[in-house]
Every structure is written in structure tokens, then in C-alpha cells.
Write a protein that holds these residues in place. Structure first.
Motif, short mmCIF file in Angstrom:
data_model
loop_
_atom_site.label_atom_id
_atom_site.label_comp_id
_atom_site.label_asym_id
_atom_site.label_seq_id
_atom_site.Cartn_x
_atom_site.Cartn_y
_atom_site.Cartn_z
N GLU A 199 0.65 5.13 -12.70
CA GLU A 199 1.79 3.94 -13.32
C GLU A 199 1.69 2.70 -12.52
N ILE A 200 2.44 3.18 -11.56
CA ILE A 200 2.59 2.27 -10.23
C ILE A 200 1.27 1.43 -9.72
N ARG A 201 0.76 2.10 -9.33
CA ARG A 201 -0.80 1.82 -8.56
C ARG A 201 -1.56 0.47 -9.74
N GLN A 202 -1.71 1.02 -11.12
CA GLN A 202 -1.85 -0.36 -12.42
C GLN A 202 -1.05 -1.37 -12.44
N THR A 203 0.15 -0.98 -11.85
CA THR A 203 0.54 -2.40 -12.07
C THR A 203 0.41 -3.41 -11.46
N ILE A 204 0.97 -2.82 -9.79
CA ILE A 204 0.23 -3.82 -9.19
C ILE A 204 -1.19 -4.12 -8.62
N LYS A 261 -2.13 3.13 4.92
CA LYS A 261 -1.44 2.46 5.62
C LYS A 261 -0.65 3.54 5.77
N TRP A 262 -0.25 4.24 7.05
CA TRP A 262 0.95 5.12 7.47
C TRP A 262 0.58 6.44 6.48
N GLY A 263 -0.53 7.10 6.10
CA GLY A 263 -0.91 7.68 5.01
C GLY A 263 -0.63 7.48 3.63
N ARG A 264 -0.01 6.45 3.53
CA ARG A 264 0.38 6.07 2.16
C ARG A 264 0.04 4.85 1.42
N PRO A 265 -0.47 4.74 -0.15
CA PRO A 265 -1.45 4.00 -0.68
C PRO A 265 -1.44 2.50 -0.66
N ALA A 266 -2.16 1.35 0.32
CA ALA A 266 -1.25 0.06 0.37
C ALA A 266 -1.97 -0.64 -0.06
N ARG A 302 -3.86 -8.97 5.25
CA ARG A 302 -2.71 -8.30 5.84
C ARG A 302 -1.65 -7.62 4.39
N ILE A 303 -1.33 -6.87 4.54
CA ILE A 303 -0.07 -5.53 3.65
C ILE A 303 0.21 -6.52 2.97
N LEU A 304 -0.04 -6.55 1.60
CA LEU A 304 1.54 -7.20 0.93
C LEU A 304 2.05 -5.87 0.03
N VAL A 305 1.99 -4.92 -0.42
CA VAL A 305 2.98 -4.39 -0.73
C VAL A 305 2.44 -2.61 -0.54
N VAL A 306 3.59 -0.92 -0.19
CA VAL A 306 2.90 -0.15 0.21
C VAL A 306 3.92 0.64 -0.97
N PHE A 307 3.04 2.36 -1.43
CA PHE A 307 4.24 2.70 -1.92
C PHE A 307 3.42 4.28 -1.84
N GLY A 358 4.78 8.90 -3.44
CA GLY A 358 5.75 9.86 -4.00
C GLY A 358 6.44 10.51 -2.42
N PHE A 359 8.18 10.88 -3.41
CA PHE A 359 8.71 11.34 -2.73
C PHE A 359 9.49 12.71 -3.89
N LYS A 360 10.14 13.54 -4.12
CA LYS A 360 10.77 13.95 -4.39
C LYS A 360 11.36 13.63 -6.29
N LYS A 361 12.18 13.19 -5.99
CA LYS A 361 12.65 12.60 -6.83
C LYS A 361 12.24 10.82 -7.72
N HIS A 362 11.50 10.24 -6.23
CA HIS A 362 11.02 8.45 -6.29
C HIS A 362 10.36 8.13 -6.01
N ILE A 363 10.12 7.50 -6.69
CA ILE A 363 8.11 6.35 -5.94
C ILE A 363 9.32 5.78 -5.09
N GLY A 364 8.82 5.24 -3.65
CA GLY A 364 9.16 4.47 -2.89
C GLY A 364 8.37 3.34 -3.21
N PHE A 365 8.80 2.35 -2.75
CA PHE A 365 7.72 0.74 -3.18
C PHE A 365 8.33 -0.07 -2.08
N TYR A 366 7.47 -0.57 -1.27
CA TYR A 366 7.69 -1.29 -0.22
C TYR A 366 7.25 -2.70 0.23
N SER A 367 7.84 -3.66 0.05
CA SER A 367 7.48 -5.00 0.64
C SER A 367 8.47 -5.59 2.25
#
Length: 124
Positions: A26-31, A43-48, A53-58, A60-69
Motif C-alpha cells: 500500500e505505501i509502495r503504490q501510494t508513493i 538503498k541501505w537494504g530498504r525500498p527507495a 537523487r533519493i526522494l523517499v525510502v520506506f 517494514g518493522f514489527k509494529k510499523h512502517i518506517g517512512f524516510y524523507s
């Protein structure tokens, strides 16, 4: 034998339990909806999502999605992010709450704009 690191976003998502895979898709399709011109990379073992240049990265974790900007893009949406745990360039979206797709789209579009128009690099 060591586990093979995922080299694609599909491989990455498939390493998670089924219920989390749906959240990550869902977050992938939203981005993707927000920045269809961007390329998907690991990038760094995560989807980017990258466009020169890098725009956003996300991730998965045990209890949440990490979203990086960038810190500046998250500062722009500080009021909308007040109900989420944030860091200087990160947000945690708990699985037990619906993904705020409109907010993710807005942050992602802002990030693409600041990259192109203001020449803001990743983690500036």
C-alpha cells in the motif's frame, strides 16, 4: 548459510508476513502514485524511490512502517504528523492505524519538488 539480501522491492516485501506485505504494498503504490516518474531501487537494504537523487525510502518493522524523507519535507507537514512518532527525517506509521495515504502523497510530492526546485539533497 547467510540469508540473501533482497535486491528488489518485491523480494524485500516478500520477506515479511502476509499481513505486513499488504501494508508495504500500500505505501509502495501510494508513493508510486505521487511520483510515477521515479525509479524504484534498494538503498541501505530498504525500498527507495529515486529521481536523480533519493526522494523517499520506506521499510517494514514489527509494529510499523518506517517512512524516510528529508527533515525539511517533514517539517513542512509537522502539524499533520503530530499524531505520529517522528525523527529528524523519519515517521512511524503503525500497522494498527490506516495508512494516511493523502499525507504520504503530499510529503512525497513536496520532497520531489524540493529536490528539483530547491536542490535539496537527501537528509539535508
Amino acid at each position: 548459510m547467510a540469508k540473501k539480501k533482497p535486491t528488489t522491492i518485491d523480494e524485500y516485501i516478500n520477506t515479511f508476513p502476509k499481513e505486513i506485505q499488504g501494508e508495504l504494498q500500500e505505501i509502495r503504490q501510494t508513493i508510486r502514485k505521487a511520483i510515477p516518474e521515479a525509479k524504484e531501487e534498494m538503498k541501505w537494504g530498504r525500498p527507495a524511490f529515486v529521481d536523480e537523487r533519493i526522494l523517499v525510502v520506506f521499510g517494514g518493522f514489527k509494529k510499523h512502517i518506517g517512512f524516510y524523507s528529508t527533515p525539511s519535507s517533514l517539517e513542512e507537514f509537522a502539524e499533520e504528523l503530530k499524531d505520529f512518532k517522528t525523527g529528524s527525517g523519519s515517521v512511524q506509521f503503525p500497522y494498527e492505524k490506516p495508512l494516511p495515504t493523502e499525507l504520504v502523497v503530499n510529503i512525497t510530492k513536496y520532497r520531489a519538488w524540493e529536490s528539483r526546485e530547491k536542490n535539496v539533497n537527501w537528509k539535508s
